[in-house]
Design a protein around this motif. Structure first.
Motif, PDB file in Angstrom:
ATOM      1  N   SER A   1       4.587  -6.285   1.411  1.00  0.00           N
ATOM      2  CA  SER A   1       3.286  -5.692   1.726  1.00  0.00           C
ATOM      3  C   SER A   1       2.675  -6.338   2.963  1.00  0.00           C
ATOM      4  O   SER A   1       2.767  -7.549   3.146  1.00  0.00           O
ATOM      5  CB  SER A   1       2.324  -5.876   0.555  1.00  0.00           C
ATOM      6  OG  SER A   1       2.731  -5.101  -0.533  1.00  0.00           O
TER       7      SER A   1
ATOM      8  N   GLU B   1      -8.573   1.341  -2.908  1.00  0.00           N
ATOM      9  CA  GLU B   1      -7.674   1.484  -1.770  1.00  0.00           C
ATOM     10  C   GLU B   1      -7.512   2.942  -1.332  1.00  0.00           C
ATOM     11  O   GLU B   1      -7.350   3.206  -0.153  1.00  0.00           O
ATOM     12  CB  GLU B   1      -6.303   0.888  -2.087  1.00  0.00           C
ATOM     13  CG  GLU B   1      -6.313  -0.617  -2.117  1.00  0.00           C
ATOM     14  CD  GLU B   1      -4.942  -1.193  -2.353  1.00  0.00           C
ATOM     15  OE1 GLU B   1      -3.948  -0.600  -1.897  1.00  0.00           O
ATOM     16  OE2 GLU B   1      -4.865  -2.239  -3.006  1.00  0.00           O
TER      17      GLU B   1
ATOM     18  N   CYS C   1       4.764  -7.315   8.679  1.00  0.00           N
ATOM     19  CA  CYS C   1       3.909  -8.399   8.216  1.00  0.00           C
ATOM     20  C   CYS C   1       3.929  -9.482   9.306  1.00  0.00           C
ATOM     21  O   CYS C   1       4.744  -9.432  10.225  1.00  0.00           O
ATOM     22  CB  CYS C   1       4.407  -8.938   6.870  1.00  0.00           C
ATOM     23  SG  CYS C   1       6.069  -9.665   6.907  1.00  0.00           S
TER      24      CYS C   1
ATOM     25  N   GLY D   1       1.497   0.253   5.075  1.00  0.00           N
ATOM     26  CA  GLY D   1       1.225  -1.065   4.508  1.00  0.00           C
ATOM     27  C   GLY D   1       2.458  -1.772   3.997  1.00  0.00           C
ATOM     28  O   GLY D   1       2.362  -2.835   3.408  1.00  0.00           O
ATOM     29  N   THR D   2       3.633  -1.194   4.249  1.00  0.00           N
ATOM     30  CA  THR D   2       4.895  -1.816   3.860  1.00  0.00           C
ATOM     31  C   THR D   2       5.626  -2.252   5.123  1.00  0.00           C
ATOM     32  O   THR D   2       5.818  -1.450   6.034  1.00  0.00           O
ATOM     33  CB  THR D   2       5.774  -0.824   3.060  1.00  0.00           C
ATOM     34  OG1 THR D   2       5.055  -0.409   1.904  1.00  0.00           O
ATOM     35  CG2 THR D   2       7.087  -1.464   2.654  1.00  0.00           C
ATOM     36  N   CYS D   3       6.019  -3.502   5.171  1.00  0.00           N
ATOM     37  CA  CYS D   3       6.713  -4.054   6.343  1.00  0.00           C
ATOM     38  C   CYS D   3       8.042  -3.337   6.538  1.00  0.00           C
ATOM     39  O   CYS D   3       8.826  -3.187   5.593  1.00  0.00           O
ATOM     40  CB  CYS D   3       6.937  -5.549   6.156  1.00  0.00           C
ATOM     41  SG  CYS D   3       7.842  -6.327   7.507  1.00  0.00           S
TER      42      CYS D   3
ATOM     43  N   THR E   1      -1.644   3.031  -5.340  1.00  0.00           N
ATOM     44  CA  THR E   1      -2.801   2.368  -4.750  1.00  0.00           C
ATOM     45  C   THR E   1      -3.793   1.942  -5.816  1.00  0.00           C
ATOM     46  O   THR E   1      -3.892   2.546  -6.879  1.00  0.00           O
ATOM     47  CB  THR E   1      -3.511   3.293  -3.744  1.00  0.00           C
ATOM     48  OG1 THR E   1      -3.877   4.497  -4.400  1.00  0.00           O
ATOM     49  CG2 THR E   1      -2.636   3.587  -2.552  1.00  0.00           C
TER      50      THR E   1
ATOM     51  N   ARG F   1      -4.003  -6.131   3.693  1.00  0.00           N
ATOM     52  CA  ARG F   1      -5.030  -5.179   4.121  1.00  0.00           C
ATOM     53  C   ARG F   1      -5.844  -5.722   5.294  1.00  0.00           C
ATOM     54  O   ARG F   1      -6.223  -4.972   6.197  1.00  0.00           O
ATOM     55  CB  ARG F   1      -5.944  -4.852   2.941  1.00  0.00           C
ATOM     56  CG  ARG F   1      -7.015  -3.848   3.298  1.00  0.00           C
ATOM     57  CD  ARG F   1      -7.736  -3.401   2.064  1.00  0.00           C
ATOM     58  NE  ARG F   1      -8.930  -2.642   2.401  1.00  0.00           N
ATOM     59  CZ  ARG F   1      -9.677  -2.046   1.526  1.00  0.00           C
ATOM     60  NH1 ARG F   1      -9.378  -2.119   0.250  1.00  0.00           N
ATOM     61  NH2 ARG F   1     -10.745  -1.382   1.886  1.00  0.00           N
TER      62      ARG F   1
ATOM     63  N   MET G   1       0.808  -1.193   0.000  1.00  0.00           N
ATOM     64  CA  MET G   1       0.000   0.000   0.000  1.00  0.00           C
ATOM     65  C   MET G   1       0.847   1.251   0.000  1.00  0.00           C
ATOM     66  O   MET G   1       0.646   2.146   0.774  1.00  0.00           O
ATOM     67  CB  MET G   1      -0.920  -0.013   1.196  1.00  0.00           C
ATOM     68  CG  MET G   1      -2.126  -0.795   0.899  1.00  0.00           C
ATOM     69  SD  MET G   1      -3.324  -0.704   2.167  1.00  0.00           S
ATOM     70  CE  MET G   1      -3.678  -2.429   2.211  1.00  0.00           C
ATOM     71  N   THR G   2       1.787   1.238  -0.870  1.00  0.00           N
ATOM     72  CA  THR G   2       2.609   2.423  -0.989  1.00  0.00           C
ATOM     73  C   THR G   2       1.883   3.453  -1.832  1.00  0.00           C
ATOM     74  O   THR G   2       0.673   3.401  -1.944  1.00  0.00           O
ATOM     75  CB  THR G   2       3.971   2.042  -1.609  1.00  0.00           C
ATOM     76  OG1 THR G   2       3.725   1.419  -2.873  1.00  0.00           O
ATOM     77  CG2 THR G   2       4.734   1.082  -0.723  1.00  0.00           C
TER      78      THR G   2
END
Length: 106
Positions: A82, A9, A97, A74-76, A5, A85, A1-2
């Motif tokens: 990712s 989203e 994550c 949304g980025t680990c 989108t 969601r 989710m960078t």
């Protein structure tokens, strides 16, 4: 989710940003109330625990808002993959994550 989108989203992210902003304002107001000295020493331990929990919640919420603003939400933070969601819907302040969270806890 960078920053790239999917069509639905962005709406979800906008709604989440709004919800997190309201939570931040609510937690800030609560923290102000909790730090007001009531003069009752019997409440001090309980109030201290509530202050610590509120500060942690506020920091987590502010961190999620910062990641949204920076396009990193949304980025680990560990592997760069990712975060699903579904995980973010349950735990909006998630920074890792699931596999990386398990490694983080050891």
């Amino acid at each position: 989710m960078t920053t790239h989108t999917q069509p639905g989203e962005q709406d979800w992210l906008d709604a989440l940003r709004s919800t997190l902003t309201m939570q931040c304002e609510t937690q800030s107001a609560r923290l102000t109330e909790l730090t007001a000295d009531t003069g009752d020493p019997a409440e001090e331990y309980t109030r201290g625990a509530m202050i610590a929990a509120t500060r942690q919640n506020l920091e987590q919420t502010a961190g999620a808002l910062r990641r949204i603003a920076e396009g990193r939400y949304g980025t680990c933070e560990r592997c760069g993959g990712s975060i699903p969601r579904e995980r973010l819907e349950v735990l909006p302040h998630a920074r890792f994550c699931v596999p990386c969270q398990a490694k983080q806890r050891g």
